[in-house]
Structures are given as C-alpha cells and as structure tokens.
Design an enzyme around this catalytic site. Structure first.
Site, PDB file in Angstrom:
ATOM      1  CB  ALA A 133      -0.904   0.008   1.228  1.00  0.00           C
ATOM      2  CE  LYS A 134       5.393   4.879  -0.012  1.00  0.00           C
ATOM      3  NZ  LYS A 134       6.573   4.067   0.372  1.00  0.00           N
TER       4      LYS A 134
END
Ligand code: NAD
Length: 444
Positions: A133-134
């Site tokens: 994720a980011k």
C-alpha cells in the site's frame, strides 16, 4: 492448476499501445519518468521472462483499492485550505497492506499507485506476510507550521480510517513524514475506535509502541545488502568510496552505518546541493550541522556539488536515497559508480537501467535494497500485537538474517538465469505472489 489459470485472458501488454503509435519524444520522456508506467514495464518484463499466466499479471496490473480524500485544514491565519490525499492498497493476497505515507508537492495518483505496487513486490521479495500500500498528500510540509501539519495529518487519518487498521492496512513513514506524524496517526485512530491501538501504524516514537532500530532500519538494510553484494561480486567494501544522494531518514542513516563499518563516504547531498571529499566526509559532524541548518549544502568543510550533478560524482558505490527519477537516460552514461544500491524507490528510470546494464553497472533494485525499513516495521507490528518488545541487538540480528537471505536468493536467480538483479528480484517476488494469487483464486 485451476481451470481458470488454463484459460488465458486476452490482455494486451502495457506497452502495446506505444508500439503501435510511435510516441513523440515529449511523450516518451513523460512516460519514461511516470512511476506507474515504469512499474508496469518492470512487471511485464518479469512476467514475459517467467512466462507468467495472464491471470496473475492482470491482477497485479490493477490496484485493489484507490481512495482519494479531500483534507480540509484550518491554517494558522484563519483561512481554510483543502489538500488532496490518497491511500492505495495495491494487493492483499499475502496479508494486510503495508506502506508509507508521503507529504510532498509532487505527490500524484500514478506515483502513489507505483509506490504501492513496489511495496507489494518488496514484501514478497523479503517474504514478509504483507501486501502493498502507499499514501500521500499533495502539500509542501516545509511551508507549514507544526500545528497545520498536525491538523492535516489527523484529518487525513480520519478520512482514510475506513481503510487502515492493524489487521487491514498499516501505514509508516516515507518522504517528509516522521515519528511524530506516525504518533498523531496512532492517536487519531485510537481516539476513533476508543482504545489505544499501537499496531495501526509503524515508525512511531518508542514511547507509544515504536520499535528500537526502526529509525535506522532502511539505511542499515542498505548497508547489509551492499556488504552481501561486495561478498558476492568480490570487491573490498572498505576500499570502495560511497556517495549517497539524499540526507533524510534513509540517506543519513545509511551514511552513518557505512561510516560506522569503516567505509569511506565521499559524497552526500540533499535537495539544496551536495558535498564531496575524496578523503571521506565526517558524517557525525555533518549530522550535527544538519540538525542546526535546513540543508547540508552550505557545510563549509567539503567541496560543493550541484544537486543535479551529484549522481555523476567519482565513486564506486552510489546510493540514490532521495526521490524517483534521479538517474535517467540523460545522465546514466555519465554515472561513474560501478554499483548502484537503490535506497530510494524508483530512482532509476527503465531507460537508465538499460544504459547502466549495457555499461556493466550493477544495480541492486529498490524492492530489495531498501526493504530494511518495512522489515523492521513488520517487527514493530509484531511487537505491538504481542505487547512484548525486543532488544535492539535482537532486531538488528533478525533484520540482517532477512536481508542477507533475500539478497542471496535474488543473487542466485540472477546468476542462474543470467539476468540483472532487478529482474531477478522481480522473479523472486512474483513467484511467491503468484502462488498466493493462484491458491486464493478469484472470488466469487
Ligand atoms: P526524507 O524526507 O527523510 O528525506 C528525503 C531526502 O531527500 C532529504 O534529505 C531531501 O532533501 C532529499 N532530496 C529530495 N529531493 C532531492 C533531490 N532532487 N536531490 C537530492 N536530494 C533530494 O525521506 P526518506 O524517508 O529518507 O525517503 C527517501 C527515499 O527512500 C524515498 O524514495 C522513499 O520512498 C524511500 N524509502 C524510505 C523508507 C523509510 O523507511 N523512510 C523505506 C524505504 C524506502
């Protein structure tokens, strides 16, 4: 193999469009530096080499969840500003999502998508039970007060709280975010659910459930990888001058650990400019200088180098530890280093990678080289969940084990398949990921 994996989907490769319609030079340049385009080209390259079934590749060409949020913030002068933020979960097949949060004026949806994809690959390469994720907010934190930053962080956390959680998605620091910001995220989330939840975020201050060794972990991992590289490729690390681009969390800690192990750091830089001394820089003194000044660029006891010329400095090992696209097709022919160890995510464009490969420059890719950060974030999360904390010695020893094992696995594939380390790392990561995708199948 399931019936599904046998019936290939008809999916055009990412690059087909550009092959059919020759891109203008301008468009090529934009594509060369577009992180998502870069990431998908890297995936296609590994998928083709491995003859990977389209089912797996097609799944990885899409982010699972993309959340765009508006973040209204009351500024100190009484006005209201609305910032745009993102949280993206690329893939969850191997576990909860994991990835940092970036505050920067150049944050974009394609950048966050690419960074989330690289997190999926990274966690798989070092075999952590996470997906990727980011997150990010388009803002210039250097022009904001502490109060404004806190209000922005808390409102952003509240907006993305529908996605994050210790079993779902665990943020961490990235460019321009630090321990204090992770502390605000932990507190805001905890206030929302009504009890303290340290495991929702990593890279927190030690006093609220942070881990010993997390601050230095990415830089330390960069050093461990470089030491293994020296061993595998037969060069003496102590005789190999190192230049490190970026003097933030990753760059400054990498410089410190290289220096602690008797290596000669001849160059360092930040956004303001670079420093060079062929005899070796005094990293401790420069860290003290940085604590009192906005940039290291004016430090008096070294030669000054323009930020955009830094990657061309005479050195044997270059550690880009700043932003994406600092090594491009334009400057790659002038890079003097024999080894590049990517502390940053996406610092080398794919065009530059080809140039460097042709010139025999060995590149240790981001998804392996900077995995020390997420590895100790994983340790922090495990410690938080157990409410049982380890010693720094234990943490560094476990970090070393994981990084060394991952490097050796990637190096073995590189030698066996006669490919560069980036392709080898993608092959290792993709093999593990594909197994999870196949086993889990497609719901419903
Ligand atoms: P940071 O905000 O702590 O530091 C960034 C540094 O880069 C600063 O010194 C800044 O001045 C410098 N910089 C920015 N633009 C530059 C330019 N054009 N030329 C030279 N220097 C420039 O960020 P960080 O956490 O150290 O992250 C750096 C890179 O490492 C990013 O690509 C990030 O995604 C990656 N990374 C970070 C972690 C982590 O644990 N923090 C883990 C893995 C990867």
């Amino acid at each position: 193999m399931s019936a599904e994996t046998k019936s290939p989907l008809r999916i055009p490769p990412m690059i087909q469009k550009t092959e059919k319609q020759p891109a203008s030079a301008e468009r090529r340049e934009v594509l060369e530096t577009n992180p998502w385009h870069m990431a998908m080209q890297q995936l296609d390259r590994a998928g083709t080499k491995m003859n990977m079934e389209p089912l797996v590749l097609e799944r990885l060409r899409h982010c699972k969840r993309i959340l765009t949020v508006s973040v209204p913030v009351r500024m100190d002068d009484g006005t209201l500003r609305v910032f745009e933020g993102y949280r993206i979960q690329h893939n969850l097949d191997r576990g909860p999502a994991k990835g940092g949060i970036r505050f920067h004026p150049q944050v974009s949806l394609d950048e966050v998508k690419a960074l989330a994809f690289w997190m999926t690959m990274k966690c798989s390469v070092v075999n952590l039970p996470y997906g990727g994720a980011k997150g990010g907010i388009i803002c210039d934190p250097k022009k904001m007060s502490i109060g404004e930053l806190e209000r922005m962080t808390r409102r952003y956390t509240s907006e993305i709280s529908i996605l994050i959680g210790p079993d779902k998605d665990i943020p961490a620091p990235d460019v321009n975010t630090n321990e204090q910001i992770m502390g605000w995220i932990m507190d805001t989330y905890s206030m929302t659910i009504g009890y303290s939840c340290p495991g929702v975020v990593t890279g927190k201050p030690i006093d609220v459930g942070g881990s010993l060794g997390r601050r230095e972990a990415t830089g330390r991992g960069v050093f461990y990888v470089t030491r293994e590289l020296a061993c595998a490729r037969g060069f003496d690390l102590r005789k190999a001058p190192v230049a490190i681009q970026g003097f933030g969390n990753v760059g400054s800690n990498a410089a410190k650990v290289f220096a602690e192990h008797g290596c000669k750091v001849v160059g360092i830089s930040d956004v303001g400019g670079g420093l060079y001394d062929p005899k070796g820089l005094d990293i401790d003194e420069i860290m003290l200088y940085r604590a009192k000044n906005d940039t290291i660029a004016d430090y008096p006891k070294a030669e000054h180098v323009a930020a955009d010329k830094f990657v061309e400095l005479p050195c044997e090992i270059l550690v880009p530890a700043a932003m994406e696209n600092t090594i491009t097709a334009e400057n790659a022919p002038r890079v003097k280093a024999k080894y590049i160890v990517e502390g940053a995510n996406g610092p080398t464009t794919n065009e530059a990678d080809r140039v460097l490969n042709q010139r025999g420059v060995v590149v240790v890719p981001d998804i392996l080289a900077n995995a020390g950060g997420v590895t100790v974030s994983y340790f922090e999360w495990v410690q938080d969940i157990q409410s049982f904390f380890w010693s720094e010695k234990e943490i560094n020893a476990r970090l070393q084990d994981i990084i060394v094992k991952a490097f050796r696995e990637v190096e073995e594939v590189a030698q066996r398949e006669k490919v560069d380390l980036r392709l080898a790392a993608f092959m290792v990561g993709l093999t593990r990921l594909a197994k999870a995708v196949r086993i889990r199948g497609t719901f419903p």
